[in-house]
Each structure stands twice: as structure tokens, then as C-alpha cells.
Write a protein that holds these residues in place. Structure first.
Motif, PDB file in Angstrom:
ATOM      1  N   ALA A 263       0.983  -1.393  -0.061  1.00 38.71           N
ATOM      2  CA  ALA A 263       0.050   0.021  -0.118  1.00 38.71           C
ATOM      3  C   ALA A 263       1.078   1.369   0.103  1.00 38.71           C
ATOM      4  CB  ALA A 263      -0.959  -0.012   1.148  1.00 38.71           C
ATOM      5  N   VAL A 264       2.026   1.228   0.896  1.00 37.71           N
ATOM      6  CA  VAL A 264       2.860   2.495   0.979  1.00 37.71           C
ATOM      7  C   VAL A 264       3.413   2.722  -0.479  1.00 37.71           C
ATOM      8  CG1 VAL A 264       4.968   3.271   2.039  1.00 37.71           C
ATOM      9  CG2 VAL A 264       3.073   2.349   3.574  1.00 37.71           C
ATOM     10  N   GLY A 265       3.917   1.478  -0.934  1.00 39.51           N
ATOM     11  CA  GLY A 265       4.767   1.631  -2.240  1.00 39.51           C
ATOM     12  C   GLY A 265       3.800   2.257  -3.206  1.00 39.51           C
ATOM     13  N   TYR A 266       2.582   1.951  -3.475  1.00 44.98           N
ATOM     14  CA  TYR A 266       1.758   2.337  -4.323  1.00 44.98           C
ATOM     15  C   TYR A 266       1.301   3.492  -4.294  1.00 44.98           C
ATOM     16  CZ  TYR A 266      -2.205   1.882  -7.649  1.00 44.98           C
ATOM     17  OH  TYR A 266      -3.073   2.183  -8.891  1.00 44.98           O
ATOM     18  N   ALA A 267       0.977   4.220  -2.672  1.00 44.52           N
ATOM     19  CA  ALA A 267       0.579   5.338  -2.481  1.00 44.52           C
ATOM     20  C   ALA A 267       1.718   6.566  -2.791  1.00 44.52           C
ATOM     21  CB  ALA A 267       0.300   5.546  -1.063  1.00 44.52           C
ATOM     22  N   ASN A 268       2.976   5.949  -2.934  1.00 44.12           N
ATOM     23  CA  ASN A 268       3.961   6.944  -3.178  1.00 44.12           C
ATOM     24  C   ASN A 268       4.329   7.088  -4.768  1.00 44.12           C
ATOM     25  OD1 ASN A 268       5.308   7.982  -0.694  1.00 44.12           O
ATOM     26  ND2 ASN A 268       6.088   5.973  -0.398  1.00 44.12           N
ATOM     27  N   GLU A 269       3.890   6.020  -5.345  1.00 47.10           N
ATOM     28  CA  GLU A 269       4.091   5.889  -6.880  1.00 47.10           C
ATOM     29  C   GLU A 269       2.805   6.508  -7.807  1.00 47.10           C
ATOM     30  OE1 GLU A 269       4.900   1.871  -7.578  1.00 47.10           O
ATOM     31  OE2 GLU A 269       6.713   2.189  -6.623  1.00 47.10           O
ATOM     32  N   ARG A 270       1.712   6.092  -7.200  1.00 48.91           N
ATOM     33  CA  ARG A 270       0.597   6.422  -7.974  1.00 48.91           C
ATOM     34  C   ARG A 270       0.297   7.974  -8.117  1.00 48.91           C
ATOM     35  NH1 ARG A 270      -2.816   5.811 -12.049  1.00 48.91           N
ATOM     36  NH2 ARG A 270      -5.053   5.833 -11.336  1.00 48.91           N
ATOM     37  N   GLN A 271       0.309   8.710  -9.125  1.00 45.20           N
ATOM     38  CA  GLN A 271       0.017   9.997  -9.413  1.00 45.20           C
ATOM     39  C   GLN A 271      -1.319  10.257  -9.857  1.00 45.20           C
ATOM     40  OE1 GLN A 271       2.553  12.432  -8.998  1.00 45.20           O
ATOM     41  NE2 GLN A 271       3.869  10.920  -8.078  1.00 45.20           N
TER      42      GLN A 271
END
Length: 388
Positions: A263-271
């Protein structure tokens, strides 16, 4: 880790690092692929066994690491955090290995512990019955003496991994010759024994390990199948249940870590609208809350393991129940929030979260339901009247 030191020893930190590297070599894609194909994770299990990770809690004289349940729990947590939890670690080295190490005869230890330690032998645990539920006093599987041995009859349900096992540690009941009352007893039952059958229970959980119903119809076992002393079975049974809860908590903790990291990885990458979605408090705050709950559950799990390894069975019982409860809750919340953070991608196979939705729910049910944990805490921790 003792009661006043919240930092794990260097040896366990190194163990975690080494196991994490092994877990990363396989990962969740491997685990899910095996599960969907109804195949086993034998490659991971075998390698973990060769490296000594499955037997860290088994005495050194029988090929193990001579450490405690805290180290075995760390192994399971790290594999789960890498996306490849090994459910049979809960039953083979943790429950069965512990019970045999503490109460088994010399011959039982020699026969089973080296294989449990290196992963070449698997032993599963059978206590649950269709009509007994969480009430182990209502177990109807019985064992009667016959010609120097034992004859077992009964039925078990929701027993994990029987198709992979060399033997089953069966909880039955024998008749007390003085009182005539039934009392618990543990028996090692090789899976190829005549009169023993099992059938797979169809489940909606995506996992390599299957669940089974067991049928024992006049199963003849030699006298030496009895684990330890017949009159010590209650102590033997509970010696296995605390490690089961500690390992169950570690299983959930690892999955929670995996889901939170995704979740954290996606929240940082998703624009979206020129910024990562992690900048929005609607996503950042739930993830931060999960991190807090995860660390609290981990501390309670480490406390339970430390108490158990120090010989405080009662103190470990309270902490192990609390740890199992807290870890199951945070695993469910972490997985749900990870799916929500990913939006529609959260249920796409590519992102490796959908398989966990039903898997984490199991933590609220097994190895003991959240309601029975609350009953335990109400009665034993708070001194409230017994409610069942």
C-alpha cells in the motif's frame, strides 16, 4: 528480548535478515502461483529446512538450532512479510516439535525431531472436531488399550496439511482407570496407518495448504504411539497451544507487513492531479494507524514468545492470546486498506493482494476465535465470571 529490553538480540536480527532474503527469492508471485495450481511450496519449505530455519526451536542434539519459539516466530513472520507464509510451520515445528521436545520419549525424539528440524518430515496437529468447536472437553475421539497398544476411533475436521504429512499428532481421550472419566491423551499417528482416512474440504481460501476431515475407524497403534506420560496430557496439550497462538500471530503480522508495504509503495508511486496519492490524509492517516497497530501487535507477540521461552506458561497464555487477537485484527485492516489504496488494481492478480482477502480473515477464527480470546481475557485477565 527480556521484559525491559525492546531490542531483539543481534542473532535474531541476523536471522530475520537471512530469512527475508530467502523469502524475497520466492515472493508472493511464487506462492500464489503454487496455490492457484493446487501445488505445494515444497521448494521454499525444503530450502528453509536445509538452511536450518524450520528447526531453530528444536534442541541441538536432534539437529535443531536450540533456540526458542521467539526465533521460529521471527522466521515465519519474515517469510509472510515476503509474501510466502508457510502455514505448516505453525503445526510441524511449533506445535508438534515443541510437544515432542518437551514430553516425548527418547525414541520419539530420535525418530521425529531431526526430520521436523530439517523439513524432511512433516507432522500436523489434529484437535478440532465437528461437534466440539472450541470446547476441547467435548472431544469424542477415544483411545482404548488393546493387546499392548491402542485403538483409536473418532473424527477430526479442519486439519491443515494432512496430504503433506508423515504423521498426525492426534488429541484423543482415554478412560481413567480410577475414576472412569475420560482424559486427554496425545498419539503419533503415521498417515499410512490402516483405518485412517482423510478427505479434502473445499475452501475459498487461495493457499497451498489444504484442509481435511479425518476419519479414524479402529486405528491400531503400538503402545509407543502415546506421547509422554498418559497422565500429563493436559500439560502436553497446552505446551503446544501457546506456541500455536504465537505462531498464528506471527503469520498475521507478516501478512500485515506485506500488505502495508504494498500500500505504501503504491501510494508513493501513483500520481493523481499532479501529486502522489499518499499526500492525501484520507490515505496517509489509515496507513499510519495501521503501522501503529502493527508495531503494538508485534510487541505483544514478542512479549508472549519471551515469556514462553522463559518458562512462564501462564503469563505466556495471556500474552499469546492477546497477540493473536491484535495481529489478526491488524492483518485484516492492513489488507483491506491496501486493496482500497490500490482501487480497482487491488483485486487484480498483478498486484498480489486479492489472494490475501480471505486468508487474513482466517486469523480471526483459528487457531482460536476472537470471541474465545475475549472470553479468556474477561475471565483470566479481568476476573469476570466465566461466560461459557
Amino acid at each position: 528480548m527480556n521484559a525491559m529490553n525492546f531490542v531483539e538480540p543481534e542473532e535474531r536480527i541476523a536471522l530475520r535478515k537471512a530469512v527475508a532474503e530467502l523469502g524475497a527469492k520466492y515472493g508472493h508471485e511464487y506462492y500464489a502461483r503454487k496455490a492457484r495450481a493446487d501445488e505445494k511450496t515444497h521448494e521454499l519449505w525444503d530450502e528453509a529446512g536445509r538452511l536450518g530455519y524450520l528447526g531453530v526451536n528444536i534442541p541441538e542434539e536432534y539437529g535443531g538450532g536450540g533456540a526458542g519459539i521467539a526465533d521460529l516466530a521471527a522466521v515465519l513472520e519474515e517469510l509472510a512479510a515476503a509474501g510466502s507464509p508457510l502455514l505448516l510451520m505453525v503445526v510441524s515445528p511449533a506445535i508438534c516439535g515443541t510437544v515432542i521436545s518437551r514430553f516425548g520419549t527418547d525414541e520419539q525424539k530420535k525418530q521425529w525431531l531431526p526430520g521436523i528440524a530439517d523439513g524432511t518430515k512433516r507432522m500436523v496437529f489434529a484437535i478440532t472436531e465437528p461437534d466440539a468447536g472450541s470446547n476441547s472437553h467435548k472431544i469424542t475421539t477415544t483411545a482404548r488399550r488393546d493387546a499392548g497398544g491402542w485403538v483409536l476411533n473418532g473424527r477430526k475436521v479442519y486439519i491443515s496439511g494432512v496430504d503433506e504429512a508423515d504423521a498426525v499428532l492426534v488429541v484423543g481421550r482415554t478412560e481413567d482407570s480410577k475414576t472412569g472419566r475420560l482424559k486427554p491423551a496425545l498419539f503419533i499417528l503415521p498417515t499410512g496407518t490402516a483405518g485412517f482416512e482423510y478427505t479434502k474440504i473445499p475452501m475459498d481460501i487461495v493457499a497451498p495448504e489444504n484442509q481435511f476431515s479425518l476419519f479414524l475407524d479402529d486405528v491400531h497403534l503400538p503402545a509407543e504411539a502415546l506421547v509422554g506420560e498418559e497422565d500429563a496430557a493436559i500439560a502436553q496439550l497446552f505446551a503446544g497451544l501457546n506456541p500455536e497462538r504465537i505462531m498464528g500471530a506471527s503469520f498475521s503480522l507478516g501478512i500485515a507487513r506485506y500488505a502495508l508495504a504494498k500500500a505504501v509503495g503504491y501510494a508513493n508511486e501513483r500520481q493523481v492531479w499532479g501529486a502522489s496519492i499518499g499526500t492525501h490524509q484520507g490515505l496517509a492517516h489509515p496507513l499510519a494507524e495501521i503501522k501503529i497497530e502493527l508495531e503494538l501487535a508485534k510487541l505483544m507477540t514478542q512479549k508472549a514468545a519471551s515469556l514462553y521461552d522463559s518458562g512462564d506458561d501462564f503469563g505466556a497464555g495471556e500474552s499469546a492470546n492477546m497477540a493473536k487477537y491484535a495481529a489478526a485484527e491488524v492483518a485484516i485492516r492492513a489488507t483491506d486498506q491496501a486493496v482500497q489504496t490500490h482501487g480497482g488494481n487491488g483485486l487484480a492478480t498483478e498486484y498480489g493482494l486479492g489472494t490475501l482477502v480471505t486468508a487474513v480473515r482466517l486469523g480471526r477464527i483459528a487457531p482460536v476465535s476472537r470471541e474465545m480470546v475475549l472470553n479468556f481475557v474477561g475471565q483470566h485477565s479481568l476476573g469476570l465470571p466465566k461466560s461459557y
